[in-house]
Design a protein around this motif. Structure first.
Motif, PDB file in Angstrom:
ATOM      1  N   TRP A  59       5.123  15.362   1.505  1.00  0.00           N
ATOM      2  CA  TRP A  59       3.920  15.228   0.523  1.00  0.00           C
ATOM      3  C   TRP A  59       3.483  16.458  -0.215  1.00  0.00           C
ATOM      4  CZ3 TRP A  59       1.423  10.450   0.311  1.00  0.00           C
ATOM      5  CH2 TRP A  59       1.925   9.693   1.311  1.00  0.00           C
ATOM      6  N   GLY A  70      -0.413  14.752  -7.211  1.00  0.00           N
ATOM      7  CA  GLY A  70      -1.790  14.352  -6.528  1.00  0.00           C
ATOM      8  C   GLY A  70      -2.198  12.803  -6.796  1.00  0.00           C
ATOM      9  N   TRP A  71      -1.933  12.396  -8.214  1.00  0.00           N
ATOM     10  CA  TRP A  71      -2.289  10.866  -8.292  1.00  0.00           C
ATOM     11  C   TRP A  71      -1.276  10.019  -7.772  1.00  0.00           C
ATOM     12  CZ3 TRP A  71       1.099   7.930 -11.424  1.00  0.00           C
ATOM     13  CH2 TRP A  71       2.407   8.462 -11.914  1.00  0.00           C
ATOM     14  N   GLN A  72       0.002  10.669  -7.800  1.00  0.00           N
ATOM     15  CA  GLN A  72       1.050   9.668  -6.876  1.00  0.00           C
ATOM     16  C   GLN A  72       0.458   9.572  -5.559  1.00  0.00           C
ATOM     17  OE1 GLN A  72       4.977  10.482  -7.799  1.00  0.00           O
ATOM     18  NE2 GLN A  72       4.510  10.950 -10.061  1.00  0.00           N
ATOM     19  N   ALA A 107      -2.304   9.826  -4.087  1.00  0.00           N
ATOM     20  CA  ALA A 107      -3.548   8.885  -3.754  1.00  0.00           C
ATOM     21  C   ALA A 107      -3.023   7.508  -3.901  1.00  0.00           C
ATOM     22  CB  ALA A 107      -4.497   9.189  -5.170  1.00  0.00           C
ATOM     23  N   ARG A 162      -1.056   6.725  -0.612  1.00  0.00           N
ATOM     24  CA  ARG A 162      -1.945   6.758   0.495  1.00  0.00           C
ATOM     25  C   ARG A 162      -2.777   5.594   0.638  1.00  0.00           C
ATOM     26  NH1 ARG A 162      -2.272  12.443  -0.194  1.00  0.00           N
ATOM     27  NH2 ARG A 162      -0.917  13.425   1.757  1.00  0.00           N
ATOM     28  N   ALA A 163      -3.040   4.896  -0.675  1.00  0.00           N
ATOM     29  CA  ALA A 163      -4.138   3.671  -0.575  1.00  0.00           C
ATOM     30  C   ALA A 163      -3.184   2.285  -0.535  1.00  0.00           C
ATOM     31  CB  ALA A 163      -4.771   3.801  -1.994  1.00  0.00           C
TER      32      ALA A 163
END
Length: 258
Positions: free
Chosen positions: A205, A210-212, A214, A217-218
């Motif tokens: 990780w 960061g955007w990938q 997010a 994880r969602a």
């Protein structure tokens, strides 16, 4: 982001697997519109369940490669050429299916149910948006490959849905189709889940933008939860048949598609 099992899959819980009684098949014109809708789009689902999984097979690995720190690679990986082709095939299917659902809104809602209809719409939209991003950036491609491969159960699900609409599910051929659906569902969605969960939890990780991270994880855990739930429901249904629970099952509502 994985294709959630449709409403016809829920009927698996109430359709006897042991009945081999032949039933006459009505002509398609005599069927209610929701059943005609299911028949019209069954070939598209079956084709997706056959072609895309076959194409992605050479790109599959049990686990992603390990980094020098012992974590699983998540970004910067070189995707197998078949990964992009299989993803494109799956996205093409979902785009067509999404359009057909929106154009045939009323028939689709009646055939699948309101909840499943909206699950379909969101699943297709999210997959169309984010699967190509994963392929293009070489990010979490391992998971996209396995999600595409898991669509192999859709081939048998499409055949089963067509047989349900035609009233031919309780035949020897219907029994074979349902058994193949169970085998491919568990083989492509449940058996592989521990390795997928391990690759996700122990991913590298620190290297993920960061955007990938997010997005991952969602969306990545959603198929885990859905497949675990549906796997338990299907297993319970099969156990009831094996243990002679036919009487109790037949007393339950069989579901409504018209």
């Amino acid at each position: 982001m994985h294709h959630p099992p449709p409403a016809s899959e829920r009927l698996f819980l109430s359709i006897p697997l042991t009945s081999l009684t032949s039933r006459p098949s009505p002509t398609q014109d005599a069927l209610p519109e929701p059943k005609r809708y299911s028949l019209r789009f069954a070939p598209n689902m079956a084709l997706n369940g056959l072609v895309a999984p076959l194409v992605v097979v050479p790109a599959l690995t049990r686990l992603p490669a390990l980094t020098k720190h012992g974590a699983f690679e998540t970004v910067g990986t070189v995707a197998h050429p078949n990964a992009s082709v299989a993803c494109a095939l799956a996205i093409g299917y979902m785009a067509f299916d999404l359009g057909s659902m929106l154009v045939g809104y009323q028939a689709s809602v009646k055939a699948n149910g309101v909840l499943t209809f909206h699950l379909y719409v969101w699943h297709h939209l999210l997959s169309i948006l984010f699967w190509p991003v994963a392929i293009l950036h070489g990010s979490f491609v391992h998971f996209v490959n396995w999600f595409v491969a898991s669509e192999c159960s859709s081939l048998w699900l499409a055949l089963r849905g067509a047989m349900l609409s035609l009233g031919t599910i309780n035949t020897p051929l219907g029994l074979v189709v349902q058994l193949l659906f169970v085998i491919t569902f568990f083989g492509s969605r449940v058996v592989v889940m521990p390795d997928l969960a391990r690759a996700f939890v122990y991913a590298d990780w620190d290297k993920v933008p960061g955007w990938q991270a997010a997005i991952a994880r969602a969306t990545v855990p959603v198929p885990f939860a859905l497949n675990a739930y549906w796997g338990l429901m299907i297993a319970r249904s099969v156990a009831k048949v094996a243990l002679g629970g036919k009487k109790k099952r037949d007393a339950a509502p069989a579901g409504k598609t018209d």
